[in-house]
Design a protein around this motif. Structure first.
Motif, PDB file in Angstrom:
ATOM      1  N   ALA A  73       0.847  -1.192   0.000  1.00 55.26           N
ATOM      2  CA  ALA A  73       0.000   0.000   0.000  1.00 55.26           C
ATOM      3  C   ALA A  73       0.879   1.237   0.000  1.00 55.26           C
ATOM      4  CB  ALA A  73      -0.925   0.016   1.213  1.00 55.26           C
ATOM      5  N   THR A 130      -4.401   7.086  -2.096  1.00 55.80           N
ATOM      6  CA  THR A 130      -3.874   5.800  -1.674  1.00 55.80           C
ATOM      7  C   THR A 130      -3.917   4.788  -2.817  1.00 55.80           C
ATOM      8  OG1 THR A 130      -6.035   5.114  -0.848  1.00 55.80           O
ATOM      9  CG2 THR A 130      -4.543   6.144   0.732  1.00 55.80           C
ATOM     10  N   VAL A 131      -3.052   3.790  -2.699  1.00 54.66           N
ATOM     11  CA  VAL A 131      -3.035   2.686  -3.643  1.00 54.66           C
ATOM     12  C   VAL A 131      -2.798   1.412  -2.855  1.00 54.66           C
ATOM     13  CG1 VAL A 131      -0.563   2.978  -4.089  1.00 54.66           C
ATOM     14  CG2 VAL A 131      -2.002   1.817  -5.778  1.00 54.66           C
ATOM     15  N   TYR A 132      -3.453   0.333  -3.263  1.00 52.02           N
ATOM     16  CA  TYR A 132      -3.356  -0.947  -2.566  1.00 52.02           C
ATOM     17  C   TYR A 132      -3.131  -2.087  -3.554  1.00 52.02           C
ATOM     18  CZ  TYR A 132      -5.457   1.411   1.472  1.00 52.02           C
ATOM     19  OH  TYR A 132      -5.718   2.263   2.521  1.00 52.02           O
ATOM     20  N   ASP A 189      -4.080  -5.663  -4.887  1.00 50.71           N
ATOM     21  CA  ASP A 189      -5.401  -6.297  -4.949  1.00 50.71           C
ATOM     22  C   ASP A 189      -5.611  -7.276  -3.805  1.00 50.71           C
ATOM     23  OD1 ASP A 189      -5.554  -6.510  -8.603  1.00 50.71           O
ATOM     24  OD2 ASP A 189      -6.085  -4.890  -7.219  1.00 50.71           O
ATOM     25  N   LYS A 239      -6.860  -5.299  -0.589  1.00 56.55           N
ATOM     26  CA  LYS A 239      -7.960  -4.344  -0.650  1.00 56.55           C
ATOM     27  C   LYS A 239      -9.113  -4.811   0.225  1.00 56.55           C
ATOM     28  CE  LYS A 239      -7.089  -2.351  -5.219  1.00 56.55           C
ATOM     29  NZ  LYS A 239      -7.550  -2.265  -6.632  1.00 56.55           N
ATOM     30  N   GLY A 240      -9.645  -3.873   1.001  1.00 54.29           N
ATOM     31  CA  GLY A 240     -10.745  -4.191   1.894  1.00 54.29           C
ATOM     32  C   GLY A 240     -10.313  -4.745   3.238  1.00 54.29           C
ATOM     33  N   THR A 297      -5.532  -0.883   5.644  1.00 54.20           N
ATOM     34  CA  THR A 297      -5.724   0.557   5.476  1.00 54.20           C
ATOM     35  C   THR A 297      -4.421   1.280   5.795  1.00 54.20           C
ATOM     36  OG1 THR A 297      -8.054   0.381   6.125  1.00 54.20           O
ATOM     37  CG2 THR A 297      -7.051   2.571   6.169  1.00 54.20           C
TER      38      THR A 297
END
Length: 115
Positions: A49, A57-59, A61, A64-65, A68
């Motif tokens: 991340a 922000t970038v995560y 895959d 994700k979810g 944070t």
């Protein structure tokens, strides 16, 4: 010179949570981005991340979810809240700070997800 100090790793059961912290200190003019990478044994280091100066922000895959990323600009600190951890999240997690034109790495903190 910039120093990064990471904390928060450890052993947790599947489904559990951990919070990683990375504090930057030293001569810091402006931070472009702060990120977390991870590296499992025998694998390459991958981005988990990242968070940019404007808060974008970038995560990956795979997180994700569940994960944070956040930052405290006043403290030059970046956090990674990791929830619903899975065994495949086991790795050494590294903090990365982009203070262009230079980039800095933390020493790494081990995260182990196992029952």
């Amino acid at each position: 010179q910039v120093q990064l100090v990471e904390s928060g790793g450890g052993l947790v059961q599947p489904g559990g949570s951990l919070r990683l912290s990375c504090a930057a200190s030293g001569t810091i003019a402006s931070i472009y981005a702060m990120s977390w990478y991870r590296q499992a044994p025998g694998k390459q280091r991958d981005l988990v991340a990242g968070i940019f100066g404007g808060g974008q922000t970038v995560y990956a895959d795979s997180v994700k979810g569940r994960f944070t990323i956040s930052r405290d600009n006043a403290k030059n600190t970046v956090y990674l809240q990791m929830n619903n951890l899975k065994p495949e999240d086991t790795a050494v997690y590294y903090c990365n700070v982009d203070i262009r034109p230079d980039t800095y790495w933390g020493q790494g903190t081990q995260v182990t997800v196992s029952s």
